[in-house]
Design a protein around this motif. Structure first.
Motif, PDB file in Angstrom:
ATOM      1  N   GLU A 159       0.666  -1.382   0.017  1.00 35.19           N
ATOM      2  CA  GLU A 159       0.069   0.021   0.092  1.00 35.19           C
ATOM      3  C   GLU A 159       0.847   1.421  -0.020  1.00 35.19           C
ATOM      4  N   ALA A 237      -4.719   1.283 -15.737  1.00 36.38           N
ATOM      5  CA  ALA A 237      -5.531   1.254 -14.499  1.00 36.38           C
ATOM      6  C   ALA A 237      -5.018   2.004 -13.375  1.00 36.38           C
ATOM      7  N   ILE A 238      -3.802   2.493 -13.314  1.00 42.39           N
ATOM      8  CA  ILE A 238      -3.440   3.581 -12.344  1.00 42.39           C
ATOM      9  C   ILE A 238      -3.968   4.905 -12.858  1.00 42.39           C
ATOM     10  N   ASP A 240      -6.869   5.334 -14.305  1.00 41.28           N
ATOM     11  CA  ASP A 240      -8.061   5.201 -13.992  1.00 41.28           C
ATOM     12  C   ASP A 240      -8.460   5.248 -12.511  1.00 41.28           C
ATOM     13  N   ALA A 241      -7.640   4.959 -11.713  1.00 40.17           N
ATOM     14  CA  ALA A 241      -7.736   4.902 -10.259  1.00 40.17           C
ATOM     15  C   ALA A 241      -7.401   6.652  -9.842  1.00 40.17           C
ATOM     16  N   ASP A 297      -5.936  -4.163 -10.810  1.00 49.18           N
ATOM     17  CA  ASP A 297      -6.878  -2.812 -10.780  1.00 49.18           C
ATOM     18  C   ASP A 297      -7.266  -2.670  -9.355  1.00 49.18           C
ATOM     19  N   GLN A 298      -7.702  -3.467  -8.589  1.00 48.10           N
ATOM     20  CA  GLN A 298      -8.103  -3.600  -7.227  1.00 48.10           C
ATOM     21  C   GLN A 298      -6.890  -3.056  -6.386  1.00 48.10           C
ATOM     22  N   ARG A 301      -5.799   0.573  -6.805  1.00 47.37           N
ATOM     23  CA  ARG A 301      -6.619   1.563  -6.378  1.00 47.37           C
ATOM     24  C   ARG A 301      -6.516   1.658  -4.818  1.00 47.37           C
ATOM     25  N   ILE A 304      -3.593   3.511  -4.363  1.00 46.01           N
ATOM     26  CA  ILE A 304      -3.364   4.748  -4.657  1.00 46.01           C
ATOM     27  C   ILE A 304      -4.207   5.858  -3.503  1.00 46.01           C
ATOM     28  N   GLU A 305      -5.264   5.209  -3.201  1.00 47.54           N
ATOM     29  CA  GLU A 305      -5.962   5.753  -2.102  1.00 47.54           C
ATOM     30  C   GLU A 305      -5.210   5.924  -0.777  1.00 47.54           C
TER      31      GLU A 305
END
Length: 341
Positions: A159, A237-238, A240-241, A297-298, A301, A304-305
């Motif tokens: 993370e 995917a990055i 998009d997130a 992708d999960q 995300r 990044i959060e």
């Protein structure tokens, strides 16, 4: 209760394993490290504060102790493996060494990789050192009965850092920042080569399943997700997130390998520029319930959060940012010269 000692235990790969073991009542876990990240150590995990390079201090700190499993997450050189043998031979039922899937044959003879794929990487010293460590450990197993298990992870992330192909020495945040600012980001090759990313929580499932597993002694196991994506899909995917438009700029890996101070010869030509698909049948045979469940992708995300909430992970790299601009400008100039020829 079984006892485990992790040399390291708070890094990208090992932190998730530490968390998982801390929740398992049949394991008692000790971490041997310098204590620099004790704030992330879960409750109930024991800490042995020592520099593992100080062999006499480690011997004193662990005197009289024996373990079911000892795992070294920070061993990179044969001399460090030899040190571990001197310290722990006869004191553990299993010694787990973290090698690397980058040690596999480059260039590849077959894009499908399993534990029988030859080990040879003329492009990356890091990988060659890992190979040397593996060879030494297997010699110790054959000749001295040292209970070795070799682990080969691929691109494992957590993370705290977004996994990418091309970034600077300070990590991947500057690439993310370029995306947010609407700048083009460099993707090696044409972005269509295949790659595998593994969330560290999934890696932990396979690793824990091999701990204390008699079928793992004397063998090598690769642990990674079964999901395969292209680099274009990964960067998309990055983006998009982040909720931004991806502006890819494609540069050949061979050009990048000779451009700048970063070791792209090793990390690209010797690793990420190659299409790879991993066959994890051996792991699933030894750990039948292993299944990676975090799609890229999960996972990215979630990553990044978390980073957006923690400024300490947003390490800027203006030198790399300027390098990207220079590379793109040079490539555009060359392209225009060809068009005008």
């Amino acid at each position: 209760m079984k006892k485990a000692l992790f040399i390291g235990g708070t890094g990208t790969i090992s932190a998730a394993i530490t968390r998982k073991l801390s929740e398992m009542p049949d394991w008692e876990l000790y971490l041997l490290n310098r204590g620099n990240r004790n704030q992330v150590v879960p409750e109930g995990v024991h800490s042995i504060v020592a520099d593992v390079e100080d062999e006499s201090a480690v011997a004193k700190a662990t005197e009289g102790m024996s373990f079911d499993v000892i795992a070294d997450f920070i061993g990179f050189l044969p001399s460090q493996v030899e040190r571990d043998y001197r310290l722990f031979a006869g004191r553990t039922r299993q010694y787990m060494y973290i090698s690397s899937a980058s040690a596999y044959q480059k260039p590849l003879g077959n894009y499908i990789i399993n534990e029988g794929t030859p080990l040879a990487n003329p492009y990356w010293e890091y990988s060659r050192n890992k190979i040397a460590c593996e060879e030494l450990l297997m010699k110790m197993y054959r000749e001295k009965g040292f209970p070795v298990t070799i682990i080969r992870p691929s691109h494992t992330y957590d993370e705290r850092s977004i996994p990418l192909g091309v970034h600077g020495s300070k990590g991947s945040w500057q690439v993310v920042k370029r995306m947010i600012e609407g700048k083009p980001v460099i993707i090696h090759g044409d972005g269509t080569s295949l790659w595998t990313f593994t969330h560290n929580s999934d890696f932990a499932k396979g690793f824990v399943g091999l701990m204390g597993n008699t079928h793992a002694i004397g063998g090598a196991f690769q642990i990674m997700s079964s999901e395969t994506v292209t680099w274009n899909q990964a960067y998309q995917a990055i983006a998009d997130a982040l909720g931004v438009e991806l502006k890819p700029y494609y540069v050949s890996s061979s050009f990048l390998a000779g451009a700048g101070k970063n070791d792209y010869l090793g990390s690209l030509i010797g690793d990420k520029a190659c299409s790879v698909v991993f066959d994890c049948s051996r792991l699933k045979s030894a750990v039948p319930d292993f299944c990676a469940t975090v799609r890229f992708d999960q996972g990215v995300r979630m990553c990044i959060e978390n980073i957006l909430k923690h400024p300490e992970y947003q390490v800027e790299d203006p030198e790399f940012d300027a390098w990207c601009d220079r590379v793109i400008a040079a490539q555009e100039k060359a392209r225009l010269e060809v068009l005008n020829y």
